[in-house]
Design an enzyme around this catalytic site. Sequence first.
Site, short mmCIF file in Angstrom:
data_model
loop_
_atom_site.label_atom_id
_atom_site.label_comp_id
_atom_site.label_asym_id
_atom_site.label_seq_id
_atom_site.Cartn_x
_atom_site.Cartn_y
_atom_site.Cartn_z
N SER A 53 -43.14 -0.94 15.20
CA SER A 53 -43.80 0.09 15.50
C SER A 53 -43.58 1.14 15.98
O SER A 53 -41.98 1.20 16.31
CB SER A 53 -44.99 -0.48 16.81
OG SER A 53 -44.19 -0.62 17.98
N SER A 179 -33.75 8.56 25.77
CA SER A 179 -34.82 9.23 25.96
C SER A 179 -34.34 10.25 26.91
O SER A 179 -33.80 10.31 27.70
CB SER A 179 -35.96 8.24 26.86
OG SER A 179 -36.83 9.19 27.40
N TYR A 205 -36.94 2.69 33.36
CA TYR A 205 -36.72 2.80 31.91
C TYR A 205 -35.80 3.91 31.87
O TYR A 205 -34.87 3.89 31.05
CB TYR A 205 -38.05 3.25 31.24
CG TYR A 205 -37.97 3.64 29.76
CD1 TYR A 205 -38.18 2.54 28.74
CD2 TYR A 205 -38.07 4.84 29.50
CE1 TYR A 205 -38.27 2.82 27.68
CE2 TYR A 205 -37.90 5.18 27.95
CZ TYR A 205 -37.95 4.24 27.14
OH TYR A 205 -38.07 4.35 25.95
N LYS A 209 -31.87 3.99 30.42
CA LYS A 209 -31.64 4.86 29.16
C LYS A 209 -30.19 5.62 29.39
O LYS A 209 -29.38 5.93 28.52
CB LYS A 209 -32.65 5.57 28.82
CG LYS A 209 -33.93 5.23 27.93
CD LYS A 209 -33.29 4.50 26.78
CE LYS A 209 -34.68 4.15 26.12
NZ LYS A 209 -34.36 3.19 24.67
N THR A 239 -46.13 8.13 19.88
CA THR A 239 -45.90 6.63 19.64
C THR A 239 -46.79 5.76 20.67
O THR A 239 -46.83 6.29 21.49
CB THR A 239 -44.37 6.14 19.85
OG1 THR A 239 -44.20 6.31 21.40
CG2 THR A 239 -43.44 6.91 19.21
#
Length: 317
Positions: A53, A179, A205, A209, A239
């Site tokens: 995805s 990111s 997160y 990263k 996304t």
Amino acid sequence: MRGRDLVDALLELSIVGSFSRVGLVVRRSLYGWDDPAPGALIGRTVLITGPTSGLGRATTDLFADLGARVVLVGRSAERLALLRDELVQRHGEDRFPTVVADMSSLTSVRSAVSQVLATEPRLDVLVDNAGAIHAERTVTDDGLEATFATMVAGPFVLTDGLLPLLEASGDGRVINVVSGGMYGQALPLDDLQFERGTFDGTRAYARAKRASTALMREWSRRSRGNVRFDAMHPGWADTPGLAESLPGFYDLMRPVLRSPAEGADTITWLATDASDDRPRGRLYLDRRPRPYDRVPATRLSAQDRRRLWESVVSLTD
């Protein structure tokens, strides 16, 4: 500084102009990008994690269109099978093997490495794309915080295990998808797994990263072979992960978000670019190296990166 480089630098400073679709459209026009030649990856094997995805799916489609054999690594056997069937039907040939692996489980990752080594005679490109944002702090069976496990520890074990195959290809490449959100977070080396303070999934997160970007730099520094290690961030792409994790931001920025394919452009460029003078171990956005940090307080020194490396080696046994 040439005029187009000045425009690019001003875009980068603006953040919104840089990370949105605006930045990609302007830079494509400024630099006259060429798309990869048809069949650019025929005869090459690419492995991608998180292919079913979002950015991973767009990247998979681009690699498949360029003729690559694409090894699909994901958690769901059912979703991988559906993707494989779609690709086989579209391209008329079966060059899309699947490997079921949970990147947050070191046992699962090591099993995936063994499967790939046993079935693939070559590996040219490894794309570490899988990621996850958790609402609550979760600890895996390995005793690792799940965000850190999925985006730092698991990919480290995967890269280490597949490195001999990448080295044997003669032009191996490891591409880590990170990111721009990491720019706003420092990485506390004494709390890599968010054991202190109130857990925040988005911050965890971003920290992960930043850690994975630093590890790409360290991989590149330590590599004595012919493998190139680079990180890239796709800007703001439309996304499912973005819509789910940051719904307010998604609704506000949706008119200027990049498509997943636009976000994946730099990945395919890094995988196909044949120039030898491109800097290694860098962080790329829109086919150009970018700063690793924007705020001095978030900067990791060479000593910090070595300490991070040693910590990850210890945590992954």
